[in-house]
Scaffold this motif. Sequence first.
Motif, PDB file in Angstrom:
ATOM      1  N   GLU A   1     -12.338  77.371  90.144  1.00 46.61           N
ATOM      2  CA  GLU A   1     -13.489  77.767  89.348  1.00 46.61           C
ATOM      3  C   GLU A   1     -14.467  76.591  89.275  1.00 46.61           C
ATOM      4  O   GLU A   1     -14.068  75.460  89.077  1.00 46.61           O
ATOM      5  CB  GLU A   1     -13.020  78.159  87.954  1.00 46.61           C
ATOM      6  N   GLY A   3     -18.354  75.042  87.766  1.00 44.00           N
ATOM      7  CA  GLY A   3     -19.276  75.153  86.652  1.00 44.00           C
ATOM      8  C   GLY A   3     -20.354  74.100  86.765  1.00 44.00           C
ATOM      9  O   GLY A   3     -20.510  73.458  87.799  1.00 44.00           O
ATOM     10  N   LEU A   5     -22.316  70.636  85.484  1.00 44.88           N
ATOM     11  CA  LEU A   5     -22.287  69.336  84.836  1.00 44.88           C
ATOM     12  C   LEU A   5     -23.710  68.804  84.967  1.00 44.88           C
ATOM     13  O   LEU A   5     -24.170  68.514  86.067  1.00 44.88           O
ATOM     14  CB  LEU A   5     -21.295  68.388  85.499  1.00 44.88           C
ATOM     15  N   LYS A  65     -19.564  78.307  83.636  1.00 44.49           N
ATOM     16  CA  LYS A  65     -19.353  77.474  82.455  1.00 44.49           C
ATOM     17  C   LYS A  65     -20.162  76.183  82.538  1.00 44.49           C
ATOM     18  O   LYS A  65     -20.389  75.655  83.615  1.00 44.49           O
ATOM     19  CB  LYS A  65     -17.875  77.133  82.322  1.00 44.49           C
ATOM     20  N   TYR A  67     -19.665  72.614  81.802  1.00 42.23           N
ATOM     21  CA  TYR A  67     -18.548  71.707  81.555  1.00 42.23           C
ATOM     22  C   TYR A  67     -18.944  70.466  80.779  1.00 42.23           C
ATOM     23  O   TYR A  67     -18.114  69.855  80.127  1.00 42.23           O
ATOM     24  CB  TYR A  67     -17.881  71.305  82.869  1.00 42.23           C
ATOM     25  N   GLY A  68     -20.200  70.085  80.844  1.00 46.16           N
ATOM     26  CA  GLY A  68     -20.609  68.907  80.095  1.00 46.16           C
ATOM     27  C   GLY A  68     -21.966  68.402  80.514  1.00 46.16           C
ATOM     28  O   GLY A  68     -22.592  68.922  81.439  1.00 46.16           O
ATOM     29  N   ARG A  84     -21.599  60.448  77.602  1.00 45.33           N
ATOM     30  CA  ARG A  84     -21.272  61.872  77.618  1.00 45.33           C
ATOM     31  C   ARG A  84     -21.756  62.501  76.323  1.00 45.33           C
ATOM     32  O   ARG A  84     -21.523  61.965  75.240  1.00 45.33           O
ATOM     33  CB  ARG A  84     -19.779  62.102  77.758  1.00 45.33           C
ATOM     34  N   LYS A  87     -18.931  67.027  72.789  1.00 43.15           N
ATOM     35  CA  LYS A  87     -18.645  68.457  72.928  1.00 43.15           C
ATOM     36  C   LYS A  87     -19.151  69.230  71.719  1.00 43.15           C
ATOM     37  O   LYS A  87     -19.636  70.354  71.856  1.00 43.15           O
ATOM     38  CB  LYS A  87     -17.145  68.665  73.112  1.00 43.15           C
ATOM     39  N   GLN A  90     -22.818  69.927  72.246  1.00 38.24           N
ATOM     40  CA  GLN A  90     -22.981  70.947  73.283  1.00 38.24           C
ATOM     41  C   GLN A  90     -22.622  72.330  72.742  1.00 38.24           C
ATOM     42  O   GLN A  90     -23.372  73.287  72.935  1.00 38.24           O
ATOM     43  CB  GLN A  90     -22.094  70.596  74.474  1.00 38.24           C
TER      44      GLN A  90
END
Length: 105
Positions: A1, A3, A5, A65, A67-68, A84, A87, A90
């Motif tokens: 899968e 996603g 970034l 998705k 992811y970040g 980063r 979370k 986000q």
Amino acid sequence: EFGLLITDYKTNKPKNFVANNFTKPMFRPFEKYPNTALGHYYVQLPLYGKLLLHMLKGTKYENIKLYGCVIVLVKEIGQYEEFRVPKSVQDTILEMDVKKYLTKK
């Protein structure tokens, strides 16, 4: 899968990423983060992700998705620092109704 970034390269002065004695917190719901360039980018990148995910609705990628998000502070030649996006920031952006925060003039 696979996603998304999201990465954004910034060339700010490093001091603009750090809180000082005069730095206030950002507005709700991000009041736990300082009102610095970094704090702003923490909100900015997930908003880009939310917009991109919205644009993908109705396509074969609509369930992709996020992811970040990573902010890269480019310093002197050959030097950089990565941040980063938390979370929690986000997730807050992805779940919030952004229209509530927009005003028409």
